[in-house]
Scaffold this motif. Structure first.
Motif, PDB file in Angstrom:
ATOM      1  N   PHE A   1       8.112  -2.688  -0.903  1.00  0.00           N
ATOM      2  CA  PHE A   1       6.671  -2.861  -1.048  1.00  0.00           C
ATOM      3  C   PHE A   1       6.405  -4.173  -1.783  1.00  0.00           C
ATOM      4  CE2 PHE A   1       7.261   1.784  -1.226  1.00  0.00           C
ATOM      5  CZ  PHE A   1       6.407   2.191  -0.219  1.00  0.00           C
ATOM      6  N   THR A   2       5.525  -4.991  -1.237  1.00  0.00           N
ATOM      7  CA  THR A   2       5.035  -6.166  -1.948  1.00  0.00           C
ATOM      8  C   THR A   2       3.598  -5.872  -2.345  1.00  0.00           C
ATOM      9  OG1 THR A   2       6.456  -7.590  -0.611  1.00  0.00           O
ATOM     10  CG2 THR A   2       4.668  -8.651  -1.851  1.00  0.00           C
ATOM     11  N   LEU A   3       3.338  -5.977  -3.642  1.00  0.00           N
ATOM     12  CA  LEU A   3       2.030  -5.623  -4.184  1.00  0.00           C
ATOM     13  C   LEU A   3       1.127  -6.843  -4.275  1.00  0.00           C
ATOM     14  CD1 LEU A   3       3.822  -3.347  -6.664  1.00  0.00           C
ATOM     15  CD2 LEU A   3       2.277  -2.534  -4.876  1.00  0.00           C
ATOM     16  N   LEU A   4      -0.177  -6.602  -4.300  1.00  0.00           N
ATOM     17  CA  LEU A   4      -1.154  -7.691  -4.265  1.00  0.00           C
ATOM     18  C   LEU A   4      -1.156  -8.536  -5.532  1.00  0.00           C
ATOM     19  CD1 LEU A   4      -4.118  -5.708  -2.693  1.00  0.00           C
ATOM     20  CD2 LEU A   4      -2.755  -7.500  -1.584  1.00  0.00           C
ATOM     21  N   ASP A   5      -1.101  -7.882  -6.688  1.00  0.00           N
ATOM     22  CA  ASP A   5      -1.188  -8.573  -7.971  1.00  0.00           C
ATOM     23  C   ASP A   5      -0.702  -7.616  -9.055  1.00  0.00           C
ATOM     24  OD1 ASP A   5      -3.359  -6.749  -8.375  1.00  0.00           O
ATOM     25  OD2 ASP A   5      -4.785  -8.248  -7.678  1.00  0.00           O
ATOM     26  N   GLN A   6      -0.709  -8.075 -10.302  1.00  0.00           N
ATOM     27  CA  GLN A   6      -0.192  -7.242 -11.384  1.00  0.00           C
ATOM     28  C   GLN A   6      -1.033  -5.982 -11.591  1.00  0.00           C
ATOM     29  OE1 GLN A   6       2.834  -7.557 -12.910  1.00  0.00           O
ATOM     30  NE2 GLN A   6       2.261  -5.484 -13.489  1.00  0.00           N
TER      31      GLN A   6
ATOM     32  N   PHE B   1      -0.079   1.089  -8.708  1.00  0.00           N
ATOM     33  CA  PHE B   1       0.925   1.617  -7.787  1.00  0.00           C
ATOM     34  C   PHE B   1       1.999   2.378  -8.552  1.00  0.00           C
ATOM     35  CE2 PHE B   1       4.859   1.116  -5.288  1.00  0.00           C
ATOM     36  CZ  PHE B   1       4.464   1.644  -4.065  1.00  0.00           C
ATOM     37  N   ASP B   2       2.461   1.824  -9.662  1.00  0.00           N
ATOM     38  CA  ASP B   2       3.482   2.494 -10.472  1.00  0.00           C
ATOM     39  C   ASP B   2       2.984   3.841 -10.999  1.00  0.00           C
ATOM     40  OD1 ASP B   2       5.214   0.381 -10.017  1.00  0.00           O
ATOM     41  OD2 ASP B   2       4.853  -0.554 -11.973  1.00  0.00           O
ATOM     42  N   LYS B   3       1.732   3.915 -11.374  1.00  0.00           N
ATOM     43  CA  LYS B   3       1.154   5.195 -11.830  1.00  0.00           C
ATOM     44  C   LYS B   3       1.095   6.199 -10.691  1.00  0.00           C
ATOM     45  CE  LYS B   3      -1.521   3.260 -15.615  1.00  0.00           C
ATOM     46  NZ  LYS B   3      -2.850   2.910 -16.128  1.00  0.00           N
TER      47      LYS B   3
ATOM     48  N   ARG C   1      -1.733   4.376  -1.413  1.00  0.00           N
ATOM     49  CA  ARG C   1      -0.954   3.162  -1.680  1.00  0.00           C
ATOM     50  C   ARG C   1      -1.502   1.922  -0.982  1.00  0.00           C
ATOM     51  NH1 ARG C   1       4.370   3.793   2.260  1.00  0.00           N
ATOM     52  NH2 ARG C   1       3.189   3.315   4.140  1.00  0.00           N
ATOM     53  N   GLU C   2      -2.180   2.112   0.152  1.00  0.00           N
ATOM     54  CA  GLU C   2      -2.599   0.980   0.983  1.00  0.00           C
ATOM     55  C   GLU C   2      -3.434  -0.043   0.231  1.00  0.00           C
ATOM     56  OE1 GLU C   2      -1.410   0.299   4.039  1.00  0.00           O
ATOM     57  OE2 GLU C   2      -0.152   2.054   3.659  1.00  0.00           O
ATOM     58  N   GLN C   3      -4.263   0.398  -0.691  1.00  0.00           N
ATOM     59  CA  GLN C   3      -5.153  -0.517  -1.404  1.00  0.00           C
ATOM     60  C   GLN C   3      -4.404  -1.486  -2.326  1.00  0.00           C
ATOM     61  OE1 GLN C   3      -7.632   1.585  -4.341  1.00  0.00           O
ATOM     62  NE2 GLN C   3      -6.229   3.314  -4.055  1.00  0.00           N
ATOM     63  N   TYR C   4      -3.148  -1.189  -2.639  1.00  0.00           N
ATOM     64  CA  TYR C   4      -2.361  -1.995  -3.569  1.00  0.00           C
ATOM     65  C   TYR C   4      -1.376  -2.941  -2.885  1.00  0.00           C
ATOM     66  CZ  TYR C   4      -3.946   1.926  -6.427  1.00  0.00           C
ATOM     67  OH  TYR C   4      -4.713   2.883  -7.049  1.00  0.00           O
ATOM     68  N   LEU C   5      -1.246  -2.834  -1.577  1.00  0.00           N
ATOM     69  CA  LEU C   5      -0.132  -3.486  -0.883  1.00  0.00           C
ATOM     70  C   LEU C   5      -0.514  -4.754  -0.119  1.00  0.00           C
ATOM     71  CD1 LEU C   5       1.569  -0.333   0.647  1.00  0.00           C
ATOM     72  CD2 LEU C   5       2.102  -1.503  -1.502  1.00  0.00           C
ATOM     73  N   ALA C   6       0.390  -5.745  -0.196  1.00  0.00           N
ATOM     74  CA  ALA C   6       0.308  -6.924   0.651  1.00  0.00           C
ATOM     75  C   ALA C   6       1.221  -6.765   1.858  1.00  0.00           C
ATOM     76  CB  ALA C   6       0.691  -8.169  -0.141  1.00  0.00           C
TER      77      ALA C   6
END
Length: 106
Positions: free
Chosen positions: A11-16, A22-24, A83-88
């Motif tokens: 998974f590549t995430l959008l930002d910190q 995502f971790d939560k 999860r979709e809202q957090y992913l690039a």
């Protein structure tokens, strides 16, 4: 060794901020996996060194049927939608075991 079914997901995430959320989400989902999925043998989240916005999951199931049961769980359906809202980006590699060492087996 022909039993076991696994996958690796990157998974590549959008930002910190997305990574933290995502971790939560992962932590909540993992609690349910531990409590409700005996066929899920290993479910581990990794952060690659030097890649703070990447998460790599290693998942191992007792069988393809155990994976299918995992995917049918309400907490997994929630995770997949949320999860979709957090992913690039997402990359999935499905794995069929052919050889290896498994704890408790000769």
């Amino acid at each position: 060794m022909n039993d076991g079914y696994g996958l690796v997901v990157r998974f590549t995430l959008l930002d910190q901020q997305s990574a933290t959320a995502f971790d939560k989400l992962c932590a909540r989902t993992l609690q349910e996996i531990k409590a409700r999925e005996p066929g899920t043998l290993t479910y581990v989240t990794h952060t690659p060194e030097g890649e703070p916005l990447v998460r790599v999951f290693y998942e191992l199931y007792a069988s393809r049927a155990a994976f299918d049961a995992h995917e049918a769980q309400p907490h997994i359906k929630h995770f997949l939608a949320e999860r979709e809202q957090y992913l690039a980006n997402v990359e999935v590699t499905f794995l069929n075991a052919i050889a290896g060492k498994v704890a408790g087996q000769q």
